[in-house]
Write a protein that holds these residues in place. Structure first.
Motif, PDB file in Angstrom:
ATOM      1  N   THR A   1     -49.783 -37.137  19.731  1.00  0.00           N
ATOM      2  CA  THR A   1     -51.243 -37.193  19.740  1.00  0.00           C
ATOM      3  C   THR A   1     -51.758 -38.531  20.244  1.00  0.00           C
ATOM      4  O   THR A   1     -52.797 -38.600  20.906  1.00  0.00           O
ATOM      5  CB  THR A   1     -51.779 -36.933  18.317  1.00  0.00           C
ATOM      6  N   SER A   2     -51.036 -39.608  19.951  1.00  0.00           N
ATOM      7  CA  SER A   2     -51.461 -40.943  20.353  1.00  0.00           C
ATOM      8  C   SER A   2     -50.990 -41.327  21.754  1.00  0.00           C
ATOM      9  O   SER A   2     -51.215 -42.453  22.190  1.00  0.00           O
ATOM     10  CB  SER A   2     -50.941 -41.981  19.349  1.00  0.00           C
ATOM     11  N   GLY A   3     -50.322 -40.428  22.448  1.00  0.00           N
ATOM     12  CA  GLY A   3     -49.855 -40.721  23.799  1.00  0.00           C
ATOM     13  C   GLY A   3     -48.551 -41.484  23.851  1.00  0.00           C
ATOM     14  O   GLY A   3     -48.267 -42.155  24.844  1.00  0.00           O
ATOM     15  N   ARG A   4     -47.732 -41.369  22.808  1.00  0.00           N
ATOM     16  CA  ARG A   4     -46.441 -42.054  22.770  1.00  0.00           C
ATOM     17  C   ARG A   4     -45.339 -41.077  23.140  1.00  0.00           C
ATOM     18  O   ARG A   4     -45.323 -39.937  22.676  1.00  0.00           O
ATOM     19  CB  ARG A   4     -46.190 -42.647  21.377  1.00  0.00           C
ATOM     20  N   GLN A   5     -44.403 -41.527  23.935  1.00  0.00           N
ATOM     21  CA  GLN A   5     -43.333 -40.665  24.421  1.00  0.00           C
ATOM     22  C   GLN A   5     -42.395 -40.280  23.289  1.00  0.00           C
ATOM     23  O   GLN A   5     -41.903 -41.128  22.553  1.00  0.00           O
ATOM     24  CB  GLN A   5     -42.560 -41.386  25.514  1.00  0.00           C
ATOM     25  N   ILE A   6     -42.129 -38.970  23.156  1.00  0.00           N
ATOM     26  CA  ILE A   6     -41.249 -38.488  22.093  1.00  0.00           C
ATOM     27  C   ILE A   6     -40.085 -37.652  22.630  1.00  0.00           C
ATOM     28  O   ILE A   6     -39.054 -37.538  21.982  1.00  0.00           O
ATOM     29  CB  ILE A   6     -42.030 -37.667  21.047  1.00  0.00           C
ATOM     30  N   ARG A   7     -40.241 -37.019  23.810  1.00  0.00           N
ATOM     31  CA  ARG A   7     -39.181 -36.239  24.421  1.00  0.00           C
ATOM     32  C   ARG A   7     -39.217 -36.494  25.925  1.00  0.00           C
ATOM     33  O   ARG A   7     -40.290 -36.678  26.486  1.00  0.00           O
ATOM     34  CB  ARG A   7     -39.351 -34.735  24.169  1.00  0.00           C
ATOM     35  N   PHE A   8     -38.060 -36.452  26.567  1.00  0.00           N
ATOM     36  CA  PHE A   8     -38.056 -36.639  28.013  1.00  0.00           C
ATOM     37  C   PHE A   8     -36.691 -36.296  28.575  1.00  0.00           C
ATOM     38  O   PHE A   8     -35.686 -36.268  27.858  1.00  0.00           O
ATOM     39  CB  PHE A   8     -38.410 -38.080  28.388  1.00  0.00           C
ATOM     40  N   PHE A   9     -36.661 -36.002  29.861  1.00  0.00           N
ATOM     41  CA  PHE A   9     -35.423 -35.908  30.611  1.00  0.00           C
ATOM     42  C   PHE A   9     -35.760 -36.007  32.087  1.00  0.00           C
ATOM     43  O   PHE A   9     -36.933 -35.950  32.474  1.00  0.00           O
ATOM     44  CB  PHE A   9     -34.637 -34.633  30.263  1.00  0.00           C
ATOM     45  N   ILE A  10     -34.753 -36.189  32.930  1.00  0.00           N
ATOM     46  CA  ILE A  10     -34.995 -36.417  34.351  1.00  0.00           C
ATOM     47  C   ILE A  10     -34.295 -35.346  35.181  1.00  0.00           C
ATOM     48  O   ILE A  10     -33.279 -34.783  34.775  1.00  0.00           O
ATOM     49  CB  ILE A  10     -34.530 -37.821  34.795  1.00  0.00           C
ATOM     50  N   THR A  11     -34.887 -35.086  36.360  1.00  0.00           N
ATOM     51  CA  THR A  11     -34.304 -34.163  37.326  1.00  0.00           C
ATOM     52  C   THR A  11     -34.482 -34.768  38.713  1.00  0.00           C
ATOM     53  O   THR A  11     -35.124 -35.820  38.875  1.00  0.00           O
ATOM     54  CB  THR A  11     -35.000 -32.791  37.281  1.00  0.00           C
TER      55      THR A  11
ATOM     56  N   ASN B   1     -36.797 -39.522  45.376  1.00  0.00           N
ATOM     57  CA  ASN B   1     -37.379 -39.715  44.060  1.00  0.00           C
ATOM     58  C   ASN B   1     -36.568 -39.018  42.978  1.00  0.00           C
ATOM     59  O   ASN B   1     -35.820 -38.077  43.234  1.00  0.00           O
ATOM     60  CB  ASN B   1     -38.816 -39.156  44.015  1.00  0.00           C
ATOM     61  N   THR B   2     -36.792 -39.509  41.763  1.00  0.00           N
ATOM     62  CA  THR B   2     -36.358 -38.827  40.553  1.00  0.00           C
ATOM     63  C   THR B   2     -37.606 -38.439  39.782  1.00  0.00           C
ATOM     64  O   THR B   2     -38.570 -39.214  39.728  1.00  0.00           O
ATOM     65  CB  THR B   2     -35.475 -39.741  39.689  1.00  0.00           C
ATOM     66  N   LYS B   3     -37.607 -37.249  39.199  1.00  0.00           N
ATOM     67  CA  LYS B   3     -38.780 -36.782  38.461  1.00  0.00           C
ATOM     68  C   LYS B   3     -38.529 -36.929  36.960  1.00  0.00           C
ATOM     69  O   LYS B   3     -37.503 -36.486  36.443  1.00  0.00           O
ATOM     70  CB  LYS B   3     -39.103 -35.332  38.804  1.00  0.00           C
ATOM     71  N   LEU B   4     -39.493 -37.548  36.289  1.00  0.00           N
ATOM     72  CA  LEU B   4     -39.438 -37.717  34.839  1.00  0.00           C
ATOM     73  C   LEU B   4     -40.315 -36.663  34.171  1.00  0.00           C
ATOM     74  O   LEU B   4     -41.517 -36.604  34.421  1.00  0.00           O
ATOM     75  CB  LEU B   4     -39.900 -39.124  34.448  1.00  0.00           C
ATOM     76  N   HIS B   5     -39.717 -35.826  33.337  1.00  0.00           N
ATOM     77  CA  HIS B   5     -40.435 -34.836  32.538  1.00  0.00           C
ATOM     78  C   HIS B   5     -40.563 -35.412  31.130  1.00  0.00           C
ATOM     79  O   HIS B   5     -39.548 -35.783  30.522  1.00  0.00           O
ATOM     80  CB  HIS B   5     -39.676 -33.512  32.494  1.00  0.00           C
ATOM     81  N   ALA B   6     -41.781 -35.469  30.602  1.00  0.00           N
ATOM     82  CA  ALA B   6     -41.981 -36.138  29.320  1.00  0.00           C
ATOM     83  C   ALA B   6     -42.979 -35.387  28.449  1.00  0.00           C
ATOM     84  O   ALA B   6     -43.847 -34.670  28.943  1.00  0.00           O
ATOM     85  CB  ALA B   6     -42.463 -37.576  29.531  1.00  0.00           C
ATOM     86  N   VAL B   7     -42.814 -35.587  27.142  1.00  0.00           N
ATOM     87  CA  VAL B   7     -43.730 -35.050  26.134  1.00  0.00           C
ATOM     88  C   VAL B   7     -44.213 -36.215  25.296  1.00  0.00           C
ATOM     89  O   VAL B   7     -43.426 -37.083  24.906  1.00  0.00           O
ATOM     90  CB  VAL B   7     -43.031 -34.007  25.238  1.00  0.00           C
TER      91      VAL B   7
END
Length: 271
Positions: free
Chosen positions: A134-144, A125-131
């Motif tokens: 307020t409305s649940g829309r993705q604004i920041r992310f990166f993978i490990t 697997n690859t893990k997606l880290h996300a932020v």
């Protein structure tokens, strides 16, 4: 043709500022090529199986690879996200993305160590880290790699978090250093304490229920076949697939619909 995905001209107007400048020969029709790239990513098709309506498959693949290397798709997502910020309450979480056999060969001779794929109970697997906002829309992310802890993701995203009043997270992010870092930024953590804590940590349970929005965000991202199943060996290309899906789902289509309805209201159609 009606069953295929096509970007509207209004959407292209919003996308063009993020495109690289054309050097030398004029680029092939951006609308047709980008629509084809989106269609293939959403359905998880091989590039050679691209419908003829989108033009030569080699053109689609070359544009996808070149713009991925340049970080254009990530720039599109982050650029669209800054147009309508809503960061009063943000959320942070992770999810696993299954690696297909074409991407999960980990022999060191083929660069497996740097592919950000790891062995977990669920396989490779690859893990997606996300932020999300307020409305649940993705604004920041990166993978490990899949086995990397949530703490690593929190540490990497901390300096890039937007100014927010609250941050929602599950107990996997319960760490004193993380709470202190958020407080120093003026953000109040809404994180339940680990069961191993000797002292009970108080948190706003009613506000914590809103954390389901980031779970729904992950669910919508995984509707895109090329995101839910990682086919790409190179992390940068896979990151572009995630950024493109988030841009289309949460920023491009939604804001276009909102603008359309606002225009109708201004013209008196809803009066």
């Amino acid at each position: 043709m009606s069953n295929f995905y096509w970007l509207t001209e209004a959407q292209m107007v919003r996308l063009r500022p993020f495109f690289p400048k054309s050097r030398g020969r004029v680029r092939v029709d951006d609308r047709r090529v980008l629509s084809g790239i989106i269609f293939l990513n959403r359905n998880g098709l091989r590039w050679r199986d691209a419908p003829a309506d989108y033009g030569p498959s080699k053109t689609l693949y070359n544009r996808w690879k070149r713009w991925s290397d340049m970080g254009i798709f990530a720039r599109i997502m982050t650029g669209l996200a800054t147009e309508a910020p809503d960061n009063k309450t943000i959320s942070i979480d992770t999810t696993y993305l299954k690696a297909h056999r074409t991407a999960s060969s980990l022999r060191f001779g083929k660069g497996g160590r740097g592919r950000l794929i790891g062995q977990t109970k669920g396989g490779m697997n690859t893990k997606l880290h996300a932020v999300t906002d307020t409305s649940g829309r993705q604004i920041r992310f990166f993978i490990t790699a899949g086995q990397v802890s949530d703490y690593t993701g929190a540490m990497a995203l901390l300096n890039d978090l937007p100014n927010a009043q609250w941050l929602l997270a599950d107990r996997g992010y319960d760490a004193d250093w993380f709470r202190e870092a958020l407080s120093d930024r003026g953000t109040r953590p809404c994180i339940p304490g680990r069961k191993s804590r000797n002292k009970v940590v108080s948190y706003d349970k009613r506000r914590y229920r809103r954390r389901n929005r980031i779970e729904r965000m992950f669910g919508r991202l995984k509707d895109w076949r090329r995101v839910s199943t990682r086919y790409d060996q190179r992390p940068k290309v896979f990151l572009s697939a995630i950024a493109l899906a988030a841009a289309v789902i949460f920023w491009l289509c939604v804001l276009t619909i909102v603008s359309y309805h606002c225009a109708k209201i201004c013209n008196g159609h809803f009066l």
